[in-house]
Scaffold this active site. Structure first.
Site, short mmCIF file in Angstrom:
data_model
loop_
_atom_site.label_atom_id
_atom_site.label_comp_id
_atom_site.label_asym_id
_atom_site.label_seq_id
_atom_site.Cartn_x
_atom_site.Cartn_y
_atom_site.Cartn_z
N ASP A 121 0.82 -1.22 0.00
CA ASP A 121 0.00 0.00 0.00
C ASP A 121 0.85 1.26 0.00
O ASP A 121 1.83 1.36 0.76
CB ASP A 121 -0.84 0.04 1.28
CG ASP A 121 -2.28 -0.34 1.05
OD1 ASP A 121 -2.74 -0.32 -0.11
OD2 ASP A 121 -2.97 -0.68 2.04
N LYS A 135 -0.55 -0.39 -4.38
CA LYS A 135 -2.00 -0.12 -4.34
C LYS A 135 -2.21 1.29 -3.80
O LYS A 135 -1.53 1.69 -2.86
CB LYS A 135 -2.70 -1.16 -3.44
CG LYS A 135 -4.17 -0.86 -3.19
CD LYS A 135 -4.90 -2.05 -2.60
CE LYS A 135 -4.86 -2.17 -1.11
NZ LYS A 135 -5.43 -1.03 -0.35
N GLU A 191 -13.82 -2.10 -1.85
CA GLU A 191 -14.03 -2.34 -0.42
C GLU A 191 -15.40 -1.84 0.01
O GLU A 191 -15.77 -0.70 -0.25
CB GLU A 191 -12.93 -1.63 0.40
CG GLU A 191 -13.14 -1.80 1.91
CD GLU A 191 -11.91 -1.46 2.76
OE1 GLU A 191 -10.85 -1.14 2.19
OE2 GLU A 191 -12.03 -1.54 3.99
O1 KIV Z 1 -4.87 -2.01 4.11
C1 KIV Z 1 -5.48 -3.04 3.86
O2 KIV Z 1 -5.34 -4.06 4.52
C2 KIV Z 1 -6.41 -3.04 2.74
C3 KIV Z 1 -7.36 -4.17 2.66
C4 KIV Z 1 -8.49 -3.90 3.57
C5 KIV Z 1 -7.79 -4.45 1.29
O3 KIV Z 1 -6.41 -2.14 1.96
#
Ligand code: KIV
Length: 275
Positions: free
Chosen positions: A95, A124, A193
């Site tokens: 992320d 992401k 989500e």
């Molecule tokens: O940060 C995370 O774990 C996520 C998931 C909820 C998809 O973005």
């Protein structure tokens, strides 16, 4: 070392973006989980999880914050390095945390760090119309991108909390258009989500890239959950879409295997997990 592509001729070839596209075409559900350390990463690998996400949910489940907002790029890199040491087969996604992608240049710099220092194969980012130029810029630099739509936890202070998104017709129509635009901009995967199952289905049908859902119904091309939720480690109120796979499993590895099996058989999510 995360040997990933070096193992491509082995009996257990690594998952790549091409594998995920093929799974989508073949109708094989993609089983994904979050992970934050090397020990659990080795279990996820052994259980044949396809995609592993070092999510900024680490701010909540590891660091004990009540949102993901305090998470930094350095935090994600630290956990990504640990996870990458435990993985061989799964595709590793990381992320971009809160405010690490306000401009195209910052998004690129931080994505490169997640890949070069953390070992991520894909980044992401929580996305909407405002992130289209950023996705386009990253894609033009050959960075694999997952666009995250629906409930965006980094925006909870602006949107007023962790709520189901896209219930109203206008919002649903806008989300379908955003998903199309993000795909056209170069997003390789779209993650949805906390949206109504019908909307999850409509977006999946509208796109050609794999769509992964968390609380987005059973018609997406894959499912993801927070690892600690399926192992029943998370305390406090759990979202409707969470299923405890530890119940009756005996060990964490058995629970993770049960999750993968249930996702592959389209047993999870069931109607009770959907909005
Ligand atoms: O940060 C995370 O774990 C996520 C998931 C909820 C998809 O973005």
């Amino acid at each position: 070392m995360y040997t990933h592509l070096q193992l491509r001729d082995s009996a257990r070839p690594p998952v790549t973006l091409s594998t995920l596209h093929k799974m989508r075409e073949d109708g094989e559900p993609i089983a994904c989980l979050t992970c934050y350390d090397a020990s659990f990463a080795a279990l996820l690998d052994e259980a044949d999880v396809d995609v592993v996400l070092v999510g900024d949910s680490l701010g909540m489940v590891i660091q004990g914050h009540d949102t993901t907002v305090p998470v930094t790029v350095d935090n994600v890199i630290y956990h990504c390095k640990a996870v990458s040491r435990g993985l061989h087969r799964p595709f590793l996604v990381a992320d971009l945390p809160f405010m690490s992608y306000p401009s195209r240049e910052q998004a690129l710099t931080n994505s490169v760090r997640l890949m070069q220092e953390g070992g991520a194969r894909m980044i992401k980012l929580e996305s909407g119309a405002e992130q289209i130029r950023i996705v386009e810029f990253l894609a033009s630099h050959d960075i694999a991108v997952c666009a995250h739509l629906g409930l965006k936890p980094q925006s909870v202070h602006k949107t007023g909390g962790f709520r189901v998104q896209g219930r109203e017709q206008d919002a649903a129509t806008k989300m379908i258009q955003n998903a199309r635009d993000l795909q056209a901009a170069g997003a390789d995967i779209v993650l949805l989500e906390c949206i109504p199952a019908e909307l999850g289905k409509a977006i999946t049908q509208a796109l050609e890239v794999p769509v992964i859902g968390i609380g987005a119904g059973g018609d997406t091309n894959g499912q993801i959950l927070v690892l600690y939720d399926i192992l029943d480690i998370t305390t406090g109120r759990k979202p409707r879409f969470v299923k405890d796979f530890m119940a009756g499993a005996g060990t964490p590895l058995a629970a993770i295997k049960a999750y993968v099996k249930d996702v592959k058989a389209r047993g999870y999510p069931a109607a009770e997990h959907n909005f």
